[in-house]
Write a protein that holds these residues in place. Structure first.
Motif, mmCIF file in Angstrom:
data_model
loop_
_atom_site.group_PDB
_atom_site.id
_atom_site.type_symbol
_atom_site.label_atom_id
_atom_site.label_comp_id
_atom_site.label_asym_id
_atom_site.label_seq_id
_atom_site.Cartn_x
_atom_site.Cartn_y
_atom_site.Cartn_z
ATOM 1 N N TYR A 101 12.954 1.610 -1.573
ATOM 2 C CA TYR A 101 12.108 2.457 -2.491
ATOM 3 C C TYR A 101 12.136 4.028 -1.662
ATOM 4 C CZ TYR A 101 10.551 -0.436 -6.029
ATOM 5 O OH TYR A 101 11.028 -1.797 -6.890
ATOM 6 N N LEU A 102 11.436 3.691 -0.657
ATOM 7 C CA LEU A 102 11.390 4.825 0.501
ATOM 8 C C LEU A 102 12.539 6.456 -0.024
ATOM 9 C CD1 LEU A 102 9.368 4.565 2.950
ATOM 10 C CD2 LEU A 102 8.495 5.774 1.473
ATOM 11 N N ILE A 103 13.289 5.721 0.396
ATOM 12 C CA ILE A 103 15.296 6.375 0.143
ATOM 13 C C ILE A 103 14.912 6.973 -0.760
ATOM 14 C CG2 ILE A 103 17.729 5.835 0.373
ATOM 15 C CD1 ILE A 103 17.013 4.125 2.714
ATOM 16 N N ARG A 104 15.665 5.660 -2.095
ATOM 17 C CA ARG A 104 15.386 6.405 -3.590
ATOM 18 C C ARG A 104 14.698 7.817 -4.236
ATOM 19 N NH1 ARG A 104 15.595 2.404 -7.620
ATOM 20 N NH2 ARG A 104 13.971 1.297 -6.683
ATOM 21 N N PHE A 105 14.011 7.343 -3.639
ATOM 22 C CA PHE A 105 12.310 8.624 -3.936
ATOM 23 C C PHE A 105 12.036 9.425 -2.512
ATOM 24 C CE2 PHE A 105 12.542 4.575 -7.260
ATOM 25 C CZ PHE A 105 11.977 5.754 -8.224
ATOM 26 N N TRP A 106 12.707 9.740 -1.705
ATOM 27 C CA TRP A 106 12.335 10.530 -0.254
ATOM 28 C C TRP A 106 12.378 12.065 -0.973
ATOM 29 C CZ3 TRP A 106 10.671 10.154 4.136
ATOM 30 C CH2 TRP A 106 10.811 11.391 4.558
ATOM 31 N N SER A 107 13.471 12.823 -2.206
ATOM 32 C CA SER A 107 13.434 13.539 -2.867
ATOM 33 C C SER A 107 12.047 13.684 -3.297
ATOM 34 C CB SER A 107 14.029 13.850 -3.633
ATOM 35 O OG SER A 107 13.630 12.785 -5.122
ATOM 36 N N VAL A 108 11.186 13.207 -3.999
ATOM 37 C CA VAL A 108 9.810 13.678 -3.747
ATOM 38 C C VAL A 108 9.032 13.868 -3.169
ATOM 39 C CG1 VAL A 108 7.833 12.327 -5.791
ATOM 40 C CG2 VAL A 108 10.363 12.158 -6.622
ATOM 41 N N LEU A 109 9.062 12.808 -1.971
ATOM 42 C CA LEU A 109 7.946 12.688 -0.954
ATOM 43 C C LEU A 109 8.863 14.174 -0.265
ATOM 44 C CD1 LEU A 109 8.307 9.434 0.146
ATOM 45 C CD2 LEU A 109 6.341 10.628 -1.134
ATOM 46 N N ARG A 110 9.386 14.963 0.095
ATOM 47 C CA ARG A 110 10.150 16.031 0.452
ATOM 48 C C ARG A 110 9.444 17.221 -0.313
ATOM 49 N NH1 ARG A 110 12.232 16.198 5.404
ATOM 50 N NH2 ARG A 110 13.238 19.128 4.193
ATOM 51 N N SER A 111 9.423 16.883 -1.643
ATOM 52 C CA SER A 111 9.068 18.502 -2.370
ATOM 53 C C SER A 111 8.195 18.649 -2.373
ATOM 54 C CB SER A 111 9.053 18.151 -4.215
ATOM 55 O OG SER A 111 8.408 16.830 -4.109
ATOM 56 N N SER A 112 8.056 20.354 -2.367
ATOM 57 C CA SER A 112 6.806 21.108 -2.018
ATOM 58 C C SER A 112 5.760 20.971 -2.947
ATOM 59 C CB SER A 112 6.679 22.540 -1.865
ATOM 60 O OG SER A 112 7.247 22.711 -2.664
ATOM 61 N N LEU A 123 0.956 -1.052 -0.055
ATOM 62 C CA LEU A 123 0.441 0.054 0.329
ATOM 63 C C LEU A 123 0.493 1.067 -0.069
ATOM 64 C CD1 LEU A 123 -2.577 -1.105 2.361
ATOM 65 C CD2 LEU A 123 -3.095 -0.875 0.152
ATOM 66 N N VAL A 124 2.038 1.080 0.661
ATOM 67 C CA VAL A 124 2.695 2.363 0.535
ATOM 68 C C VAL A 124 3.140 2.604 -0.366
ATOM 69 C CG1 VAL A 124 4.564 3.519 1.994
ATOM 70 C CG2 VAL A 124 3.368 2.536 2.899
ATOM 71 N N LEU A 125 3.904 1.332 -1.418
ATOM 72 C CA LEU A 125 3.878 1.831 -2.232
ATOM 73 C C LEU A 125 3.276 1.998 -3.756
ATOM 74 C CD1 LEU A 125 7.171 1.376 -3.855
ATOM 75 C CD2 LEU A 125 7.140 0.421 -1.629
ATOM 76 N N LEU A 126 2.223 1.768 -3.301
ATOM 77 C CA LEU A 126 1.230 2.403 -4.174
ATOM 78 C C LEU A 126 1.017 4.293 -4.288
ATOM 79 C CD1 LEU A 126 -1.804 -0.280 -4.283
ATOM 80 C CD2 LEU A 126 -0.320 0.160 -6.051
ATOM 81 N N GLY A 127 1.442 4.351 -2.996
ATOM 82 C CA GLY A 127 1.016 6.070 -3.033
ATOM 83 C C GLY A 127 1.889 6.428 -3.712
ATOM 84 N N LEU A 128 3.641 5.651 -3.258
ATOM 85 C CA LEU A 128 4.983 6.040 -3.442
ATOM 86 C C LEU A 128 4.580 6.680 -4.508
ATOM 87 C CD1 LEU A 128 7.825 7.183 -2.630
ATOM 88 C CD2 LEU A 128 8.717 4.870 -3.167
ATOM 89 N N ARG A 129 4.075 5.411 -5.842
ATOM 90 C CA ARG A 129 4.041 5.342 -7.318
ATOM 91 C C ARG A 129 3.311 6.213 -7.848
ATOM 92 N NH1 ARG A 129 6.155 0.917 -9.984
ATOM 93 N NH2 ARG A 129 6.248 -0.551 -8.203
ATOM 94 N N ALA A 130 2.553 6.779 -6.863
ATOM 95 C CA ALA A 130 1.287 7.870 -7.064
ATOM 96 C C ALA A 130 1.646 9.437 -7.366
ATOM 97 C CB ALA A 130 -0.060 8.294 -6.304
ATOM 98 N N ALA A 131 2.249 9.201 -6.032
ATOM 99 C CA ALA A 131 3.141 11.164 -5.771
ATOM 100 C C ALA A 131 4.680 10.612 -7.191
ATOM 101 C CB ALA A 131 4.216 10.977 -4.520
ATOM 102 N N VAL A 132 5.465 9.732 -7.749
ATOM 103 C CA VAL A 132 5.719 9.966 -7.813
ATOM 104 C C VAL A 132 5.639 10.392 -9.540
ATOM 105 C CG1 VAL A 132 8.085 8.849 -9.705
ATOM 106 C CG2 VAL A 132 7.923 7.940 -6.862
ATOM 107 N N ALA A 133 4.457 9.804 -10.233
ATOM 108 C CA ALA A 133 3.713 10.115 -11.106
ATOM 109 C C ALA A 133 3.480 11.147 -11.500
ATOM 110 C CB ALA A 133 2.943 9.036 -10.923
ATOM 111 N N SER A 134 2.953 11.727 -9.880
ATOM 112 C CA SER A 134 2.547 13.104 -10.007
ATOM 113 C C SER A 134 4.236 14.366 -10.576
ATOM 114 C CB SER A 134 1.573 13.861 -9.104
ATOM 115 O OG SER A 134 3.283 13.880 -7.856
ATOM 116 N N GLU A 135 5.056 13.868 -10.094
ATOM 117 C CA GLU A 135 6.081 14.623 -10.383
ATOM 118 C C GLU A 135 6.964 14.247 -12.170
ATOM 119 O OE1 GLU A 135 8.124 16.459 -8.578
ATOM 120 O OE2 GLU A 135 6.895 16.351 -7.442
ATOM 121 N N GLY A 136 5.642 13.642 -12.759
ATOM 122 C CA GLY A 136 5.995 13.206 -13.865
ATOM 123 C C GLY A 136 7.358 12.039 -14.281
ATOM 124 N N ARG A 137 7.242 11.832 -13.309
ATOM 125 C CA ARG A 137 8.454 10.089 -12.828
ATOM 126 C C ARG A 137 8.160 9.600 -13.283
ATOM 127 N NH1 ARG A 137 12.490 12.280 -8.901
ATOM 128 N NH2 ARG A 137 13.596 10.146 -9.182
#
Length: 180
Positions: A169-180, A101-115
């Protein structure tokens, strides 16, 4: 030809989705051998789909979404059924399902950044370890190690690898989660 190949891959993915309630019903009904066979077929379609998609170079965002969703449904459904028949600890099931479930959310956050969040090698190993552990839990071989069944050790290992993969995955994409 590419359209026919894509259709074949989608069929494999849909097979996992359709087989999920069948596995659940067979586990809950105590038909362990049949449940193991159906689960193994579902797990095998994941391997075949991935191999063919890479070989044929046929990938799409929809295909990637459906593939990961089908895997998560098969694994989560089997785990819930195995918890219900007291073959898997609810704690280990929660670690595995929670990570998904966490990875589904991370995928959505990454996708919102166009990645795009590509599956890592550790993520692929995680899936294999989960499939093997769940298969062992369904058949429950009469092998004990240190007072626990082999499948219980396998599920514990799967939960560990699953959590490790999620943290990676969270470490590798932490910057996406921290972006405003």
């Amino acid at each position: 030809m590419s359209s026919g190949r894509s259709g074949l891959l989608v069929a494999g993915t849909c097979t996992r989705i359709v087989l999920t309630p069948v596995v659940i019903g067979l586990v809950l009904g105590g038909a362990d051998t049949a449940a193991a066979i159906v689960f193994a077929v579902g797990a095998a379609t994941d391997w075949v789909d991935g191999r063919l998609a890479r070989r044929w170079e046929v990938t799409s965002r929809l295909g990637a979404f459906l593939d990961t969703t089908a895997d998560k449904l098969l694994v989560s459904g089997a785990l819930v059924a195995l918890v219900a028949v007291d073959r898997v600890s609810p704690w280990f099931a929660m670690v595995i399902i929670g990570r998904e479930l966490v990875l589904l959310g991370l995928r959505a956050a990454v996708a919102s950044e166009g990645r795009h969040l590509e599956a890592s090698l550790l993520g692929k190993w995680k899936a294999t370890v989960q499939f093997v552990a769940i298969l062992l839990a369904i058949v429950r071989p009469d092998v004990t190690i240190g007072g626990a069944f082999l499948d219980q050790w396998a599920i514990a290992f799967a939960a560990f690898v699953t959590a490790w993969s999620g943290v990676d995955y969270l470490i590798r994409f932490w910057s996406v989660l921290r972006s405003s």
